[in-house]
Scaffold this active site. Structure first.
Site, PDB file in Angstrom:
ATOM      1  N   CYS A 162       0.803  -1.231   0.000  1.00 23.77           N
ATOM      2  CA  CYS A 162       0.000   0.000   0.000  1.00 23.77           C
ATOM      3  C   CYS A 162       0.831   1.274   0.000  1.00 23.77           C
ATOM      4  O   CYS A 162       0.267   2.364   0.035  1.00 23.77           O
ATOM      5  CB  CYS A 162      -0.910   0.010   1.227  1.00 23.77           C
ATOM      6  SG  CYS A 162      -0.015  -0.008   2.805  1.00 23.77           S
ATOM      7  N   GLN A 163       2.152   1.174  -0.053  1.00 26.79           N
ATOM      8  CA  GLN A 163       2.966   2.383   0.119  1.00 26.79           C
ATOM      9  C   GLN A 163       2.655   3.450  -0.917  1.00 26.79           C
ATOM     10  O   GLN A 163       2.704   4.648  -0.630  1.00 26.79           O
ATOM     11  CB  GLN A 163       4.456   2.030   0.062  1.00 26.79           C
ATOM     12  CG  GLN A 163       4.938   1.215   1.249  1.00 26.79           C
ATOM     13  CD  GLN A 163       4.829  -0.273   1.008  1.00 26.79           C
ATOM     14  OE1 GLN A 163       4.034  -0.726   0.193  1.00 26.79           O
ATOM     15  NE2 GLN A 163       5.623  -1.046   1.722  1.00 26.79           N
TER      16      GLN A 163
END
Length: 339
Positions: free
Chosen positions: A75-76
């Site tokens: 999800c970065q």
């Protein structure tokens, strides 16, 4: 118990697996992960699971019939704290591999979890593109909602959960969502002082009455507000990120932890000394709904080894919250004609 085969992608330490088990499913997992320490924990805790390698190497035709695909893809690139590259980021684009496997396996249900920033990444265009990709698979009804761990446990952790399913029961079917914090089963543990103490006291003793007494004087934590500080009491969390910053606000979480990260830059007030200390690994496990010491050991090539605290923090920070998954799994039971 309803027996299901699960393809657990970006599996971490098995939050999806455990959530479905706690909802009453008997789960046989085929799990995909690249972090060697998370793989080791998964193997150690779920003996009946089968490791299938990196998501890029998994092929649907090489698997048995899959009933459920779960994935909390990296999800970065969607995170507010990240670079916000969205679907163009190398890590977030791995969701396309999950979509490929949904197409190949055609599970009855799939679940995707990601950060709140998914909604706003690239002015919402990334989320719209993801929905379109799911729609293009064909044959799945989609539902999604932003859920907060704080409805279940004392941690403020907002995440998007999207569920796709092939069909649904025809009678009295109300869908998967909404799940709300108003449900008595889904309330934050703020309502139970003893449970808060258990989450935020590593000893985990049954009787913690002495630890529930409020200190006479609150601890003052530097904050960029009009007073220059926030007040923290027992049961509050304190964010240690950039502790000397003169612009940081909202360091104190009232009766709950802020969102756990992979470095565990959070602390609590130690009852005995009234000093600030970092959360213990057991506390981070509890705040994510895992049993005590879920991440304490890992299995490496058949050998069980002790896990470092830094790895335990990282694994809990990356995990899905078990209790949230359990609530979703409970609502999914009619799709599997659960008895």
């Amino acid at each position: 118990m309803k027996k299901i085969n699960q393809l657990d992608l970006f599996s971490g330490i098995g939050g999806f697996h455990l959530g479905f088990e706690q909802a009453g499913f008997k789960v046989k997992s085929y799990f995909s992960e690249v972090d060697p320490h998370a793989i080791a924990v998964y193997k150690h805790k779920f003996k009946n699971s089968t490791y299938v390698g990196s998501v890029t190497d998994v092929r649907g035709e090489e698997l048995p019939k899959i009933d459920l695909i779960t994935f909390g893809s990296p999800c970065q690139d969607f995170s507010i704290a990240g670079n916000r590259k969205g679907m163009e980021g190398d890590r977030s684009s791995l969701i396309l591999e999950a979509i490929r496997l949904i197409t190949e396996c055609r599970p009855r249900v799939f679940i995707w979890e990601n950060v709140k920033g998914t909604f706003s990444s690239n002015s919402g265009e990334d989320f719209a593109a993801i929905i379109q990709e799911f729609t293009n698979i064909g044959g799945y009804r989609l539902e999604w909602q932003l859920l907060n761990t704080a409805w279940f446990l004392p941690q403020n952790r907002e995440r998007v959960y999207l569920v796709g399913y092939l069909d649904a029961p025809k009678r009295n079917w109300r869908g998967i969502f909404p799940i709300t914090g108003d449900n008595p089963q889904h309330r934050t543990m703020e309502s139970s002082r003893k449970t808060i103490a258990k989450c935020l006291t590593a000893r985990g003793q049954a009787d913690l009455h002495s630890g529930l007494q409020l200190i006479k004087e609150p601890i003052k934590v530097k904050s960029a507000n009009s007073r220059g500080y926030d007040e923290a009491y027992i049961g509050d969390s304190i964010n240690l990120t950039a502790i000397n910053s003169t612009t940081r606000r909202g360091r104190v979480g009232e009766k709950k932890a802020q969102t756990l990260d992979t470095k565990c830059e959070q602390a609590v007030i130690e009852v005995e000394t009234e000093r600030i200390r970092r959360l213990h690994p057991i506390e981070t496990e509890r705040l994510q709904g895992f049993p005590d010491n879920h991440t304490q050991y890992g299995e490496y090539d058949g050998v069980v080894k002790l896990m470092s605290n830094s790895q335990r923090y990282k694994q809990c920070g990356n995990a899905v919250t078990v209790n949230v998954v359990q609530a979703i799994a409970e609502n999914i039971k009619p799709i599997f004609k659960f008895k």
